[in-house]
Design a protein around this motif. Structure first.
Motif, PDB file in Angstrom:
ATOM      1  N   ASP A  16       0.706  -1.323  -0.227  1.00  0.00           N
ATOM      2  CA  ASP A  16      -0.409  -0.395   0.103  1.00  0.00           C
ATOM      3  C   ASP A  16       0.850   1.343   0.214  1.00  0.00           C
ATOM      4  O   ASP A  16       1.772   1.576   0.985  1.00  0.00           O
ATOM      5  N   ASN A  17       0.726   1.777  -1.008  1.00  0.00           N
ATOM      6  CA  ASN A  17       1.699   3.241  -1.388  1.00  0.00           C
ATOM      7  C   ASN A  17       0.845   4.597  -0.974  1.00  0.00           C
ATOM      8  O   ASN A  17       0.698   5.534  -0.815  1.00  0.00           O
ATOM      9  N   ALA A  18       0.707   4.665   0.808  1.00  0.00           N
ATOM     10  CA  ALA A  18       0.132   5.135   1.597  1.00  0.00           C
ATOM     11  C   ALA A  18      -1.571   6.421   1.088  1.00  0.00           C
ATOM     12  O   ALA A  18      -1.364   7.305   0.736  1.00  0.00           O
ATOM     13  N   SER A  19      -2.331   5.143   0.526  1.00  0.00           N
ATOM     14  CA  SER A  19      -3.227   5.202  -0.233  1.00  0.00           C
ATOM     15  C   SER A  19      -4.222   6.039   0.947  1.00  0.00           C
ATOM     16  O   SER A  19      -4.327   6.101   2.110  1.00  0.00           O
ATOM     17  N   THR A  20      -5.425   6.786  -0.119  1.00  0.00           N
ATOM     18  CA  THR A  20      -5.709   7.632   0.577  1.00  0.00           C
ATOM     19  C   THR A  20      -7.457   7.012   1.796  1.00  0.00           C
ATOM     20  O   THR A  20      -8.403   7.744   1.283  1.00  0.00           O
ATOM     21  N   ASP A  21      -7.716   6.366   0.554  1.00  0.00           N
ATOM     22  CA  ASP A  21      -9.155   5.267   0.857  1.00  0.00           C
ATOM     23  C   ASP A  21      -8.618   4.294   1.629  1.00  0.00           C
ATOM     24  O   ASP A  21      -8.171   4.674   2.935  1.00  0.00           O
ATOM     25  N   ASP A  22     -10.176   3.502   1.610  1.00  0.00           N
ATOM     26  CA  ASP A  22      -9.889   2.469   2.819  1.00  0.00           C
ATOM     27  C   ASP A  22      -9.242   1.521   2.838  1.00  0.00           C
ATOM     28  O   ASP A  22      -9.474  -0.073   2.860  1.00  0.00           O
ATOM     29  N   THR A  23      -8.398   0.876   1.253  1.00  0.00           N
ATOM     30  CA  THR A  23      -7.231   0.157   1.450  1.00  0.00           C
ATOM     31  C   THR A  23      -6.715  -1.115   2.374  1.00  0.00           C
ATOM     32  O   THR A  23      -7.689  -2.542   2.661  1.00  0.00           O
ATOM     33  N   VAL A  24      -6.536  -0.336   3.336  1.00  0.00           N
ATOM     34  CA  VAL A  24      -5.413  -0.916   4.699  1.00  0.00           C
ATOM     35  C   VAL A  24      -7.082  -1.755   5.058  1.00  0.00           C
ATOM     36  O   VAL A  24      -7.098  -2.987   5.807  1.00  0.00           O
ATOM     37  N   ALA A  25      -7.729  -1.095   5.353  1.00  0.00           N
ATOM     38  CA  ALA A  25      -9.244  -1.299   6.740  1.00  0.00           C
ATOM     39  C   ALA A  25      -9.228  -2.095   5.715  1.00  0.00           C
ATOM     40  O   ALA A  25      -9.939  -3.248   6.000  1.00  0.00           O
ATOM     41  N   ILE A  26      -9.756  -2.380   3.859  1.00  0.00           N
ATOM     42  CA  ILE A  26     -10.832  -3.671   3.428  1.00  0.00           C
ATOM     43  C   ILE A  26      -9.857  -4.536   3.559  1.00  0.00           C
ATOM     44  O   ILE A  26     -10.596  -5.869   3.189  1.00  0.00           O
ATOM     45  N   THR A  27      -8.169  -4.473   3.004  1.00  0.00           N
ATOM     46  CA  THR A  27      -8.051  -5.417   3.249  1.00  0.00           C
ATOM     47  C   THR A  27      -7.734  -6.406   4.333  1.00  0.00           C
ATOM     48  O   THR A  27      -7.611  -7.433   4.501  1.00  0.00           O
ATOM     49  N   ARG A  28      -7.695  -6.024   5.559  1.00  0.00           N
ATOM     50  CA  ARG A  28      -7.588  -6.787   6.879  1.00  0.00           C
ATOM     51  C   ARG A  28      -8.785  -6.769   6.916  1.00  0.00           C
ATOM     52  O   ARG A  28      -8.557  -8.120   7.927  1.00  0.00           O
ATOM     53  N   GLU A  29      -9.724  -6.634   6.336  1.00  0.00           N
ATOM     54  CA  GLU A  29     -11.174  -7.194   7.135  1.00  0.00           C
ATOM     55  C   GLU A  29     -11.416  -8.283   6.056  1.00  0.00           C
ATOM     56  O   GLU A  29     -12.473  -9.509   6.499  1.00  0.00           O
ATOM     57  N   LEU A  30     -11.140  -8.287   4.580  1.00  0.00           N
ATOM     58  CA  LEU A  30     -11.997  -8.849   3.828  1.00  0.00           C
ATOM     59  C   LEU A  30     -10.844 -10.388   3.614  1.00  0.00           C
ATOM     60  O   LEU A  30     -11.540 -11.313   3.736  1.00  0.00           O
ATOM     61  N   VAL A  31      -9.546 -10.128   3.674  1.00  0.00           N
ATOM     62  CA  VAL A  31      -8.726 -11.299   3.444  1.00  0.00           C
ATOM     63  C   VAL A  31      -7.530 -11.346   4.697  1.00  0.00           C
ATOM     64  O   VAL A  31      -6.127 -10.576   4.870  1.00  0.00           O
ATOM     65  N   PRO A  32      -7.842 -11.475   5.684  1.00  0.00           N
ATOM     66  CA  PRO A  32      -6.895 -11.119   7.058  1.00  0.00           C
ATOM     67  C   PRO A  32      -5.990 -11.820   7.326  1.00  0.00           C
ATOM     68  O   PRO A  32      -5.069 -11.161   8.170  1.00  0.00           O
ATOM     69  N   ALA A  33      -5.696 -13.125   6.788  1.00  0.00           N
ATOM     70  CA  ALA A  33      -3.856 -13.469   6.069  1.00  0.00           C
ATOM     71  C   ALA A  33      -3.518 -13.145   5.242  1.00  0.00           C
ATOM     72  O   ALA A  33      -2.504 -13.297   5.499  1.00  0.00           O
ATOM     73  N   ALA A  34      -3.733 -12.157   4.357  1.00  0.00           N
ATOM     74  CA  ALA A  34      -2.625 -11.508   3.477  1.00  0.00           C
ATOM     75  C   ALA A  34      -1.970 -10.459   4.695  1.00  0.00           C
ATOM     76  O   ALA A  34      -2.107 -10.159   5.468  1.00  0.00           O
ATOM     77  N   ARG A  35      -0.431 -10.567   3.674  1.00  0.00           N
ATOM     78  CA  ARG A  35       0.145 -10.287   3.971  1.00  0.00           C
ATOM     79  C   ARG A  35      -0.027  -8.565   3.604  1.00  0.00           C
ATOM     80  O   ARG A  35       0.503  -8.321   2.414  1.00  0.00           O
ATOM     81  N   LEU A  36       0.166  -7.506   4.339  1.00  0.00           N
ATOM     82  CA  LEU A  36      -0.018  -5.890   4.637  1.00  0.00           C
ATOM     83  C   LEU A  36       1.657  -5.265   4.209  1.00  0.00           C
ATOM     84  O   LEU A  36       2.010  -5.082   5.333  1.00  0.00           O
ATOM     85  N   VAL A  37       1.969  -4.981   3.419  1.00  0.00           N
ATOM     86  CA  VAL A  37       3.087  -3.955   3.927  1.00  0.00           C
ATOM     87  C   VAL A  37       2.817  -2.588   3.262  1.00  0.00           C
ATOM     88  O   VAL A  37       2.487  -2.000   2.400  1.00  0.00           O
ATOM     89  N   GLU A  38       2.843  -1.695   4.119  1.00  0.00           N
ATOM     90  CA  GLU A  38       2.389  -0.407   4.220  1.00  0.00           C
ATOM     91  C   GLU A  38       3.783   0.963   4.223  1.00  0.00           C
ATOM     92  O   GLU A  38       4.418   0.273   4.803  1.00  0.00           O
ATOM     93  N   MET A  39       3.456   1.344   2.473  1.00  0.00           N
ATOM     94  CA  MET A  39       4.856   1.627   2.767  1.00  0.00           C
ATOM     95  C   MET A  39       5.114   3.121   2.912  1.00  0.00           C
ATOM     96  O   MET A  39       5.964   3.989   3.201  1.00  0.00           O
ATOM     97  N   GLY A  40       4.334   3.585   3.965  1.00  0.00           N
ATOM     98  CA  GLY A  40       4.509   5.171   4.295  1.00  0.00           C
ATOM     99  C   GLY A  40       4.074   6.113   3.505  1.00  0.00           C
ATOM    100  O   GLY A  40       4.191   7.237   4.323  1.00  0.00           O
ATOM    101  N   HIS A  41       4.656   5.869   2.072  1.00  0.00           N
ATOM    102  CA  HIS A  41       4.669   7.501   1.132  1.00  0.00           C
ATOM    103  C   HIS A  41       4.743   6.974   0.468  1.00  0.00           C
ATOM    104  O   HIS A  41       4.340   5.678  -0.379  1.00  0.00           O
TER     105      HIS A  41
END
Length: 284
Positions: A16-41
């Protein structure tokens, strides 16, 4: 996605390239097993892709996906099956699917290597130049090419499957590209190391953000994105050619954008500005 990858053992990694929408929250809710890499910017496509690959568990292939890609059931396995063809002198390292837009129309995704002649063809005839002759444009429009296992110089990066062997030999994606032409550079670099890019005709995907060549140059064309695309194209060409060849290529691209600017195209004016002063390109 599960249906698209049926028959394979897969892991989802989201960079996730510091998205301004709900990408992170939706990913965690729909695919909790997904590995999420938050780039910070917003680091750009290549940097996020490299980070995602580095965060993945052991694999034998990586599928690169835009968020607006929808996999048709069985498409992942159909792409994977293209690897490992016996007797190939050059191994298949990158596989592209047959791509359709949101309206169900074939979206030409195979490309030819950039050349001065093709840049000139597109300057004169626009991005549809490849419809007239293969030497005039990068895009492959021949429908028969999409009905068989066709080898291409490169393919659009919205959906690609890359073998671990190809990744190891070619190295990481070039992070000097923020957006656009990174897949061109990568596929050509992989080809230098003996790996081909091939279409898997039995693999089908829907690219919701895809469009036809006629969409370029209309009132909806984003001047900002077009300027990034144009600058990335000339920078990519410079990486693989002499200064003299680059000067000719740059001049042809500049001519095409100048004509567009002269007839009142905002994207043409923006492209001319960034070609003259690359620091003016707006990233992020």
């Amino acid at each position: 996605m599960p249906e698209g990858l049926s028959g394979t053992d897969w892991q989802l990694v989201v960079a996730d390239n510091a998205s301004t929408d709900d990408t992170v929250a939706i990913t965690r809710e729909l695919v909790p097993a997904a590995r999420l890499v938050e780039m910070g910017h917003n680091t750009g496509w290549s940097a996020a892709l490299n980070a995602g690959i580095s965060a993945a568990d052991e694999f034998d292939a990586v599928m690169v996906l835009n968020p607006d890609i929808r996999l048709v059931p069985g498409s992942g396995l159909a792409m994977y099956d293209v690897f490992g063809r016996e007797g190939d002198i050059e191994r298949v390292g990158i596989v592209a699917p047959r791509m359709y837009d949101g309206g169900g129309n074939l979206s030409p995704s195979l490309r030819r290597e950039p050349t001065v002649t093709r840049a000139l063809g597109e300057a004169v005839f626009g991005t549809c130049a490849g419809q007239y002759h293969r030497v005039l444009g990068e895009t492959v429009y021949d429908e028969t090419a999409y009905a068989q296992n066709t080898t291409a110089d490169w393919a659009t990066g919205a959906c690609l499957l890359i073998s671990a062997e190809c990744l190891a030999a070619t190295g990481p994606w070039d992070e000097s590209f923020f957006l656009y032409s990174e897949e061109t550079e990568y596929a050509l670099r992989a080809r230098d190391r003996g790996f081909r890019t091939m279409l898997a005709p039995d693999a089908q995907v829907i690219h919701l953000g895809g469009g036809s060549c006629g969409d370029i140059g209309n009132s909806e064309t984003s001047p900002r994105l077009w300027s990034i695309l144009t600058l990335s194209k000339v920078r990519m060409y410079r990486k693989r050619h002499s200064l003299l060849a680059y000067a000719v290529y740059w001049s042809v691209v500049f001519l095409g954008q100048s004509v567009a600017a002269a007839i009142g195209r905002p994207w043409g004016r923006r492209a001319v500005a960034v070609l003259l002063r690359p620091s003016k390109v707006e990233l992020g």
